[in-house]
Write a protein that holds these residues in place. Sequence first.
Motif, mmCIF file in Angstrom:
data_model
loop_
_atom_site.group_PDB
_atom_site.id
_atom_site.type_symbol
_atom_site.label_atom_id
_atom_site.label_comp_id
_atom_site.label_asym_id
_atom_site.label_seq_id
_atom_site.Cartn_x
_atom_site.Cartn_y
_atom_site.Cartn_z
ATOM 1 N N THR A 64 42.713 24.554 41.486
ATOM 2 C CA THR A 64 42.645 25.479 41.224
ATOM 3 C C THR A 64 41.069 26.558 41.359
ATOM 4 N N VAL A 65 40.604 27.442 41.814
ATOM 5 C CA VAL A 65 39.708 28.013 42.073
ATOM 6 C C VAL A 65 39.246 29.586 39.899
ATOM 7 N N ILE A 66 38.403 29.432 39.503
ATOM 8 C CA ILE A 66 38.272 29.859 38.694
ATOM 9 C C ILE A 66 36.926 30.809 39.143
ATOM 10 N N LEU A 67 36.967 31.692 38.813
ATOM 11 C CA LEU A 67 35.366 32.268 38.527
ATOM 12 C C LEU A 67 34.983 33.074 37.363
ATOM 13 N N LEU A 84 41.074 31.903 51.123
ATOM 14 C CA LEU A 84 41.473 30.690 49.954
ATOM 15 C C LEU A 84 43.193 29.977 50.078
ATOM 16 N N GLY A 85 44.021 31.565 50.175
ATOM 17 C CA GLY A 85 45.486 31.218 50.540
ATOM 18 C C GLY A 85 46.514 31.045 49.261
ATOM 19 N N ARG A 86 45.554 30.961 48.368
ATOM 20 C CA ARG A 86 46.600 30.203 47.133
ATOM 21 C C ARG A 86 45.502 31.006 45.887
ATOM 22 N N PRO A 87 45.786 31.467 44.694
ATOM 23 C CA PRO A 87 45.822 31.978 43.682
ATOM 24 C C PRO A 87 44.851 31.671 42.879
ATOM 25 N N PHE A 88 43.742 32.449 42.724
ATOM 26 C CA PHE A 88 42.325 32.051 41.871
ATOM 27 C C PHE A 88 42.439 32.997 40.744
ATOM 28 N N GLY A 89 41.737 31.951 39.876
ATOM 29 C CA GLY A 89 41.511 33.377 38.327
ATOM 30 C C GLY A 89 40.796 33.647 37.895
ATOM 31 N N LEU A 90 40.272 34.312 36.886
ATOM 32 C CA LEU A 90 39.573 35.177 36.941
ATOM 33 C C LEU A 90 39.359 34.832 35.221
ATOM 34 N N GLN A 120 51.513 32.825 35.921
ATOM 35 C CA GLN A 120 51.595 34.811 36.375
ATOM 36 C C GLN A 120 50.880 35.225 37.377
ATOM 37 N N VAL A 121 51.565 35.097 38.347
ATOM 38 C CA VAL A 121 50.393 36.051 39.551
ATOM 39 C C VAL A 121 50.885 36.703 40.469
ATOM 40 N N ARG A 122 49.450 37.400 40.234
ATOM 41 C CA ARG A 122 49.692 39.251 41.319
ATOM 42 C C ARG A 122 49.278 39.092 42.479
ATOM 43 N N ARG A 123 49.958 39.610 44.162
ATOM 44 C CA ARG A 123 49.718 40.017 44.751
ATOM 45 C C ARG A 123 48.665 40.991 45.165
ATOM 46 N N GLU A 288 42.951 46.677 53.435
ATOM 47 C CA GLU A 288 43.787 45.707 53.585
ATOM 48 C C GLU A 288 44.895 45.040 52.628
ATOM 49 N N PRO A 289 45.968 45.602 52.305
ATOM 50 C CA PRO A 289 46.943 45.251 51.600
ATOM 51 C C PRO A 289 47.550 43.833 51.260
ATOM 52 N N ALA A 290 47.799 43.677 49.998
ATOM 53 C CA ALA A 290 48.166 41.751 49.699
ATOM 54 C C ALA A 290 47.212 40.754 50.471
ATOM 55 N N ALA A 291 46.293 41.348 50.225
ATOM 56 C CA ALA A 291 44.941 40.541 50.903
ATOM 57 C C ALA A 291 45.121 39.232 50.026
ATOM 58 N N VAL A 292 44.922 38.720 49.223
ATOM 59 C CA VAL A 292 44.487 37.829 47.734
ATOM 60 C C VAL A 292 45.565 37.597 46.980
ATOM 61 N N GLU A 293 45.565 36.368 46.232
ATOM 62 C CA GLU A 293 46.578 36.517 44.817
ATOM 63 C C GLU A 293 45.462 36.322 43.321
ATOM 64 N N VAL A 294 45.601 36.984 42.670
ATOM 65 C CA VAL A 294 44.946 36.065 41.770
ATOM 66 C C VAL A 294 46.288 35.849 40.336
ATOM 67 N N PHE A 295 45.979 34.915 39.527
ATOM 68 C CA PHE A 295 45.812 35.126 38.455
ATOM 69 C C PHE A 295 46.982 35.892 37.314
ATOM 70 N N ALA A 296 47.353 36.950 37.371
ATOM 71 C CA ALA A 296 47.053 38.006 36.454
ATOM 72 C C ALA A 296 48.558 38.447 35.459
ATOM 73 N N PRO A 297 48.971 39.213 35.001
ATOM 74 C CA PRO A 297 50.002 39.898 34.206
ATOM 75 C C PRO A 297 50.905 40.375 34.727
ATOM 76 N N PRO A 298 51.930 40.401 35.069
ATOM 77 C CA PRO A 298 52.227 41.931 35.904
ATOM 78 C C PRO A 298 52.098 43.290 35.899
ATOM 79 N N ARG A 299 52.268 44.209 37.460
ATOM 80 C CA ARG A 299 51.715 45.640 36.450
ATOM 81 C C ARG A 299 52.797 45.980 35.893
ATOM 82 N N GLN A 300 52.090 47.550 34.771
ATOM 83 C CA GLN A 300 52.777 47.466 33.349
ATOM 84 C C GLN A 300 53.210 49.482 33.610
#
Length: 310
Positions: A64-67, A84-90, A120-123, A288-300
Amino acid sequence: MQHPVQQVSTREALLLTNKRSGGAGRDLAAAIGRLEAGGFAVDVQSPDSVEDLRRRIRDSGPTTVILGGGDGTMNAAAPALRQLGRPFGLLPLGTANDLARTLGIPFDPVDAAEIINSGQVRRIDLGLINGQPFFNVASLGLSAEVVREHESEHGLKRLLGVLNYPLSAWAAFRRHRPFRAEIVVDGELQRCRCMQIAIGNGRHYGGGLTVDEEAEIDDGWLRVYYLRPAGLLSMLWVLPALRFGWLRRTPVAEVRRAKRVEIRTRRPRPLDVDGELNGRTPVVVEIEPAAVEVFAPPRQRPKAGEGDQV
């Protein structure tokens, strides 16, 4: 009778930190501890260059990559994150942290670590400027002058952080001159005399300004606006619109929704890409729609309906 000890599965995490980020001096021990409590075995590394950062992401395997950094770090990593092809963290450690703001990720690294632990993941979408990815906004005109002023204040940026932006903006406004540009929005040509042109993929930029009140980083659209020349008094009235994304309600701005935007100027003008001067006009910006996945809360906020104003 002894009960067997329950084994907690451990996940490998690669935490890549930027030594030059505005919050680089912040102690990450507590955030790392929170990640470890969530089942991660954390390997902390500090790349020496942009290419080194991208290489470490590409070579991370199943880890798991975290920046740990700000918007500049995120944009530097964007080409590798696309692959990357999988979620990253921030973990937000920058000056403005506009991507984290857009995603609803807390600025406190410990709380941000808990978002990663939750799974939790958001694309989200990426913007492409001449084929190169970015997260938040690409702009020219007044904003590029603000970045130039901001970066020229030796030591002041680190001392004041995001509070230095208003000082830089005032200095840039005093010497900025309007310019002429051609803007092609999804094939439709517009000519303008502008103070600024901005094309947003995300929602926030510039330390908390809002591209447009309807903008989201996962809606599949760019938002483009330009500001017509205005005096100091008019600009003071525009400031709340810039802060909350109300530009479409003002007479000094034009706001459009787009999939592709081309900008041409009589002479090459510098570009501000997420707080960094990077490139010059002419440029082509695409989504570029839906290009990456990130660990994030769902859109409010709910998704805008088909009948929304464009």
